[in-house]
Design an enzyme around this catalytic site. Sequence first.
Site, short mmCIF file in Angstrom:
data_model
loop_
_atom_site.label_atom_id
_atom_site.label_comp_id
_atom_site.label_asym_id
_atom_site.label_seq_id
_atom_site.Cartn_x
_atom_site.Cartn_y
_atom_site.Cartn_z
N PHE A 45 60.02 -34.03 -47.73
CA PHE A 45 61.00 -33.06 -48.20
C PHE A 45 62.17 -33.81 -48.82
CE2 PHE A 45 58.39 -30.08 -45.97
CZ PHE A 45 58.50 -28.94 -46.76
N ASN A 76 71.13 -34.06 -51.32
CA ASN A 76 70.49 -34.64 -50.13
C ASN A 76 69.44 -35.70 -50.46
OD1 ASN A 76 72.01 -33.25 -48.25
ND2 ASN A 76 70.64 -31.49 -48.25
N HIS A 89 65.44 -27.36 -57.85
CA HIS A 89 65.61 -28.61 -57.11
C HIS A 89 64.53 -29.64 -57.49
CE1 HIS A 89 68.29 -30.35 -54.33
NE2 HIS A 89 67.73 -30.03 -53.19
N TYR A 136 57.58 -24.62 -54.08
CA TYR A 136 58.79 -25.27 -54.61
C TYR A 136 58.60 -25.82 -56.02
CZ TYR A 136 60.48 -25.14 -49.80
OH TYR A 136 60.89 -24.73 -48.56
N ASN A 152 65.32 -34.13 -48.39
CA ASN A 152 66.28 -34.89 -47.59
C ASN A 152 65.68 -36.14 -46.95
OD1 ASN A 152 64.73 -33.44 -45.80
ND2 ASN A 152 66.41 -32.87 -44.45
#
EC number: 3.1.1.29
Length: 196
Positions: free
Chosen positions: A69, A117, A23, A18, A71
Amino acid sequence: MSNQIKLLVGLANPGLEYKRTRHNAGAWVVEELARIHNIPMREEAKFFGLTGRIQTNGQDLRLLIPTTFMNLSGKAIASIAKFYQIKPEEILVAHDELDLPPGVAKFKKGGGHGGHNGLRDTISKLANTKEFYRLRIGIGHPGHKDKVAGFVLGKAPTKEQELIDAAVDESTRCLDILLKDGLSKAQNRLHTFKAE
């Protein structure tokens, strides 16, 4: 009037897969500041993230990249804020922003989560207060809401990435203005910036 911001958070998903996805743009701000100040970011289990500390404009500024993560970001933010007795209005959260194009970044105080989120969980874990500062790093929008998940978890093409990186660089410079001279002066400079 200066702002007593004591904690800068860069929202991200953990893991190498990631690291360069859109993001994670918020984390790039924290990483760049740590690089400029030559300080290591260390894993701190009790804060569920990577932490560091810098001195800027005579102020102590703690840095955090949650390793939860996205969220669950609020868990990390609430943990470090509680430990160091940092109020929500002393927190600046850097995050990716679909509603701004690559090459643009904006400061904001308060507001909703806009479907993000990481912001949603942060608001929830900070006792539903929205009064923290945000640094919105533009990543653009895929054009349709059904494509958003794949878009934010994807990597930007080289040209777009260069624009995002330029906005991240300018944001770190404007953070000094925010800390020294206040929100409106920082906004005046950052909001006129657009990488080409």
